[in-house]
Design a protein around this motif. Sequence first.
Motif, PDB file in Angstrom:
ATOM      1  N   PRO A  65     -19.210  -6.913  29.199  1.00 32.26           N
ATOM      2  CA  PRO A  65     -18.671  -5.541  29.317  1.00 32.26           C
ATOM      3  C   PRO A  65     -17.173  -5.460  29.052  1.00 32.26           C
ATOM      4  CG  PRO A  65     -20.189  -6.002  31.116  1.00 32.26           C
ATOM      5  CD  PRO A  65     -19.950  -7.306  30.416  1.00 32.26           C
ATOM      6  N   VAL A  66     -16.428  -6.499  29.443  1.00 29.31           N
ATOM      7  CA  VAL A  66     -14.980  -6.496  29.205  1.00 29.31           C
ATOM      8  C   VAL A  66     -14.683  -6.567  27.713  1.00 29.31           C
ATOM      9  CG1 VAL A  66     -12.815  -7.719  29.622  1.00 29.31           C
ATOM     10  CG2 VAL A  66     -14.511  -7.540  31.458  1.00 29.31           C
ATOM     11  N   ILE A  67     -15.356  -7.484  27.021  1.00 28.28           N
ATOM     12  CA  ILE A  67     -15.116  -7.663  25.591  1.00 28.28           C
ATOM     13  C   ILE A  67     -15.494  -6.405  24.805  1.00 28.28           C
ATOM     14  CG2 ILE A  67     -15.782  -8.981  23.538  1.00 28.28           C
ATOM     15  CD1 ILE A  67     -16.128 -11.404  25.345  1.00 28.28           C
ATOM     16  N   THR A  68     -16.680  -5.868  25.092  1.00 29.89           N
ATOM     17  CA  THR A  68     -17.107  -4.657  24.383  1.00 29.89           C
ATOM     18  C   THR A  68     -16.218  -3.468  24.743  1.00 29.89           C
ATOM     19  OG1 THR A  68     -18.758  -4.283  26.135  1.00 29.89           O
ATOM     20  CG2 THR A  68     -19.501  -5.369  24.131  1.00 29.89           C
ATOM     21  N   GLY A  69     -15.706  -3.432  25.963  1.00 29.48           N
ATOM     22  CA  GLY A  69     -14.778  -2.373  26.350  1.00 29.48           C
ATOM     23  C   GLY A  69     -13.490  -2.430  25.539  1.00 29.48           C
ATOM     24  N   ILE A  70     -12.988  -3.641  25.311  1.00 29.14           N
ATOM     25  CA  ILE A  70     -11.781  -3.808  24.491  1.00 29.14           C
ATOM     26  C   ILE A  70     -12.040  -3.335  23.062  1.00 29.14           C
ATOM     27  CG2 ILE A  70     -10.205  -5.514  23.500  1.00 29.14           C
ATOM     28  CD1 ILE A  70     -10.672  -7.174  26.056  1.00 29.14           C
ATOM     29  N   LEU A  71     -13.186  -3.723  22.516  1.00 27.92           N
ATOM     30  CA  LEU A  71     -13.528  -3.307  21.150  1.00 27.92           C
ATOM     31  C   LEU A  71     -13.664  -1.790  21.054  1.00 27.92           C
ATOM     32  CD1 LEU A  71     -16.162  -6.060  20.235  1.00 27.92           C
ATOM     33  CD2 LEU A  71     -13.775  -5.922  19.516  1.00 27.92           C
ATOM     34  N   TYR A  72     -14.196  -1.179  22.113  1.00 28.23           N
ATOM     35  CA  TYR A  72     -14.350   0.282  22.100  1.00 28.23           C
ATOM     36  C   TYR A  72     -12.980   0.973  22.114  1.00 28.23           C
ATOM     37  CZ  TYR A  72     -15.513   5.006  23.583  1.00 28.23           C
ATOM     38  OH  TYR A  72     -15.608   6.369  23.667  1.00 28.23           O
ATOM     39  N   VAL A  73     -12.055   0.446  22.903  1.00 29.38           N
ATOM     40  CA  VAL A  73     -10.711   1.035  22.951  1.00 29.38           C
ATOM     41  C   VAL A  73     -10.024   0.895  21.594  1.00 29.38           C
ATOM     42  CG1 VAL A  73      -8.426   0.825  23.987  1.00 29.38           C
ATOM     43  CG2 VAL A  73     -10.450   0.696  25.433  1.00 29.38           C
ATOM     44  N   ILE A  74     -10.203  -0.255  20.933  1.00 29.35           N
ATOM     45  CA  ILE A  74      -9.647  -0.439  19.589  1.00 29.35           C
ATOM     46  C   ILE A  74     -10.254   0.580  18.627  1.00 29.35           C
ATOM     47  CG2 ILE A  74      -9.499  -2.030  17.631  1.00 29.35           C
ATOM     48  CD1 ILE A  74      -9.393  -4.324  19.651  1.00 29.35           C
ATOM     49  N   LEU A  75     -11.551   0.840  18.771  1.00 27.72           N
ATOM     50  CA  LEU A  75     -12.212   1.850  17.935  1.00 27.72           C
ATOM     51  C   LEU A  75     -11.589   3.223  18.147  1.00 27.72           C
ATOM     52  CD1 LEU A  75     -14.541   2.784  16.067  1.00 27.72           C
ATOM     53  CD2 LEU A  75     -15.923   3.085  18.138  1.00 27.72           C
ATOM     54  N   ILE A  76     -11.297   3.571  19.388  1.00 28.78           N
ATOM     55  CA  ILE A  76     -10.663   4.864  19.677  1.00 28.78           C
ATOM     56  C   ILE A  76      -9.306   4.956  18.978  1.00 28.78           C
ATOM     57  CG2 ILE A  76      -9.651   6.296  21.499  1.00 28.78           C
ATOM     58  CD1 ILE A  76     -11.796   5.273  23.386  1.00 28.78           C
ATOM     59  N   ASP A  77      -8.541   3.875  19.055  1.00 28.44           N
ATOM     60  CA  ASP A  77      -7.224   3.850  18.411  1.00 28.44           C
ATOM     61  C   ASP A  77      -7.360   4.045  16.903  1.00 28.44           C
ATOM     62  OD1 ASP A  77      -4.556   3.599  17.901  1.00 28.44           O
ATOM     63  OD2 ASP A  77      -4.434   1.457  18.342  1.00 28.44           O
ATOM     64  N   ILE A  78      -8.327   3.368  16.297  1.00 32.34           N
ATOM     65  CA  ILE A  78      -8.526   3.474  14.849  1.00 32.34           C
ATOM     66  C   ILE A  78      -8.933   4.894  14.444  1.00 32.34           C
ATOM     67  CG2 ILE A  78      -9.976   2.704  12.919  1.00 32.34           C
ATOM     68  CD1 ILE A  78     -10.085  -0.042  14.270  1.00 32.34           C
ATOM     69  N   MET A  79      -9.859   5.480  15.202  1.00 31.19           N
ATOM     70  CA  MET A  79     -10.384   6.797  14.840  1.00 31.19           C
ATOM     71  C   MET A  79      -9.409   7.929  15.140  1.00 31.19           C
ATOM     72  SD  MET A  79     -13.075   5.794  13.477  1.00 31.19           S
ATOM     73  CE  MET A  79     -13.488   7.456  12.929  1.00 31.19           C
ATOM     74  N   THR A  80      -8.372   7.654  15.905  1.00 31.56           N
ATOM     75  CA  THR A  80      -7.378   8.690  16.202  1.00 31.56           C
ATOM     76  C   THR A  80      -6.070   8.469  15.435  1.00 31.56           C
ATOM     77  OG1 THR A  80      -6.688   7.425  18.173  1.00 31.56           O
ATOM     78  CG2 THR A  80      -8.305   9.192  18.484  1.00 31.56           C
ATOM     79  N   GLY A  81      -6.160   7.694  14.340  1.00 33.93           N
ATOM     80  CA  GLY A  81      -4.992   7.515  13.491  1.00 33.93           C
ATOM     81  C   GLY A  81      -4.348   6.155  13.550  1.00 33.93           C
ATOM     82  N   PHE A  82      -4.799   5.298  14.415  1.00 35.90           N
ATOM     83  CA  PHE A  82      -4.307   3.938  14.627  1.00 35.90           C
ATOM     84  C   PHE A  82      -2.791   3.891  14.796  1.00 35.90           C
ATOM     85  CE2 PHE A  82      -3.074  -0.431  13.503  1.00 35.90           C
ATOM     86  CZ  PHE A  82      -3.833  -1.095  14.449  1.00 35.90           C
ATOM     87  N   HIS A  83      -2.389   3.947  16.060  1.00 39.50           N
ATOM     88  CA  HIS A  83      -0.973   3.833  16.418  1.00 39.50           C
ATOM     89  C   HIS A  83      -0.607   2.426  16.886  1.00 39.50           C
ATOM     90  CE1 HIS A  83      -0.584   8.170  15.993  1.00 39.50           C
ATOM     91  NE2 HIS A  83      -1.692   8.293  16.701  1.00 39.50           N
ATOM     92  N   GLY A  84      -1.611   1.542  16.984  1.00 45.57           N
ATOM     93  CA  GLY A  84      -1.351   0.138  17.306  1.00 45.57           C
ATOM     94  C   GLY A  84      -1.349  -0.212  18.776  1.00 45.57           C
ATOM     95  N   TRP A  85      -1.428   0.786  19.664  1.00 46.26           N
ATOM     96  CA  TRP A  85      -1.353   0.485  21.101  1.00 46.26           C
ATOM     97  C   TRP A  85      -2.530  -0.361  21.580  1.00 46.26           C
ATOM     98  CZ3 TRP A  85      -5.606   2.416  23.555  1.00 46.26           C
ATOM     99  CH2 TRP A  85      -6.267   3.493  22.948  1.00 46.26           C
ATOM    100  N   SER A  86      -3.686  -0.221  20.931  1.00 44.80           N
ATOM    101  CA  SER A  86      -4.854  -0.983  21.382  1.00 44.80           C
ATOM    102  C   SER A  86      -4.683  -2.474  21.116  1.00 44.80           C
ATOM    103  CB  SER A  86      -6.115  -0.475  20.673  1.00 44.80           C
ATOM    104  OG  SER A  86      -6.001  -0.625  19.266  1.00 44.80           O
ATOM    105  N   LEU A  87      -4.066  -2.822  19.988  1.00 50.81           N
ATOM    106  CA  LEU A  87      -3.863  -4.225  19.656  1.00 50.81           C
ATOM    107  C   LEU A  87      -2.601  -4.784  20.303  1.00 50.81           C
ATOM    108  CD1 LEU A  87      -4.853  -4.209  15.875  1.00 50.81           C
ATOM    109  CD2 LEU A  87      -6.231  -4.925  17.825  1.00 50.81           C
ATOM    110  N   ASN A  88      -1.589  -3.951  20.462  1.00 44.54           N
ATOM    111  CA  ASN A  88      -0.340  -4.415  21.074  1.00 44.54           C
ATOM    112  C   ASN A  88      -0.489  -4.680  22.569  1.00 44.54           C
ATOM    113  OD1 ASN A  88       1.213  -4.386  18.726  1.00 44.54           O
ATOM    114  ND2 ASN A  88       1.744  -2.227  18.960  1.00 44.54           N
ATOM    115  N   TYR A  89      -1.289  -3.869  23.243  1.00 46.18           N
ATOM    116  CA  TYR A  89      -1.367  -3.950  24.706  1.00 46.18           C
ATOM    117  C   TYR A  89      -2.779  -4.187  25.246  1.00 46.18           C
ATOM    118  CZ  TYR A  89       3.225  -1.837  24.039  1.00 46.18           C
ATOM    119  OH  TYR A  89       4.504  -1.588  23.631  1.00 46.18           O
ATOM    120  N   VAL A  90      -3.760  -3.450  24.748  1.00 46.29           N
ATOM    121  CA  VAL A  90      -5.106  -3.544  25.316  1.00 46.29           C
ATOM    122  C   VAL A  90      -5.754  -4.886  24.998  1.00 46.29           C
ATOM    123  CG1 VAL A  90      -7.415  -2.544  25.333  1.00 46.29           C
ATOM    124  CG2 VAL A  90      -5.417  -1.046  25.259  1.00 46.29           C
ATOM    125  N   LEU A  91      -5.630  -5.366  23.749  1.00 42.17           N
ATOM    126  CA  LEU A  91      -6.240  -6.638  23.369  1.00 42.17           C
ATOM    127  C   LEU A  91      -5.713  -7.807  24.200  1.00 42.17           C
ATOM    128  CD1 LEU A  91      -8.062  -8.351  21.610  1.00 42.17           C
ATOM    129  CD2 LEU A  91      -6.287  -8.370  19.848  1.00 42.17           C
TER     130      LEU A  91
END
Length: 221
Positions: free
Chosen positions: A108-134
């Motif tokens: 669940p943790v791994i898939t949750g991280i991937l889902y947050v990255i997906l949100i970042d990508i679909m909303t214009g990709f500002h990089g916060w998911s990879l800079n902080y969430v990953l």
Amino acid sequence: MSRCNQCKIEVRDDIEICPLCKCVLKKTENVGNTYPNVRISTKKINLIIRIYIFLAILAEVLLVFINYKTFKETYWSVITGGAFLYILIVLKSVFEDSMEYRRKSIIPVITGILYVILIDIMTGFHGWSLNYVLPGGIMLVNTAIIFIMLINSRNWQSYLLFQMITILWSIVPFILYKIGIITYIMVSLVALAYSVFLFLGTMIIGGRRAETELKRRFHVR
């Protein structure tokens, strides 16, 4: 009687650890319906999951249609589809009896991280998911490994492979940083240090037992 979910065997001796894989056994003394080996509660859970899948598909089809008709430069229906899929993965990982508890905790943790990255990508990709969430997710997985090791202290050495995987996972942000996708590397550096020191600490404190586990995992004599 106990059952090992990893080896799929029944153990009649009064022990807590599987003699084959050394995982914690699950007590099955009060199990009814020995043949066929299907519990009524399991049937109900599987039915609920199938109903959820059907309703999720219907809802997602409707949302895709609405997104298509009211399209304004954002495919937000992909985000809702990811949410439905994430909920399904969590449900299956929690209620699936054949899945070992280590995977129940980490998937669940791994898939949750991937889902947050997906949100970042679909909303214009500002990089916060990879800079902080990953990297934050990597640290969360390491923390979960520590707690699981403390709970299953008799079989702590079996988590060394997971620690090695998190080290490899921690290197990914640096690769992304080199190619310019990640712009802030400090949190990733902390995550890498956390992974490395957790592995080194386990190896040093574990001593010969940890060394033996690594040799067994990699078939080294």
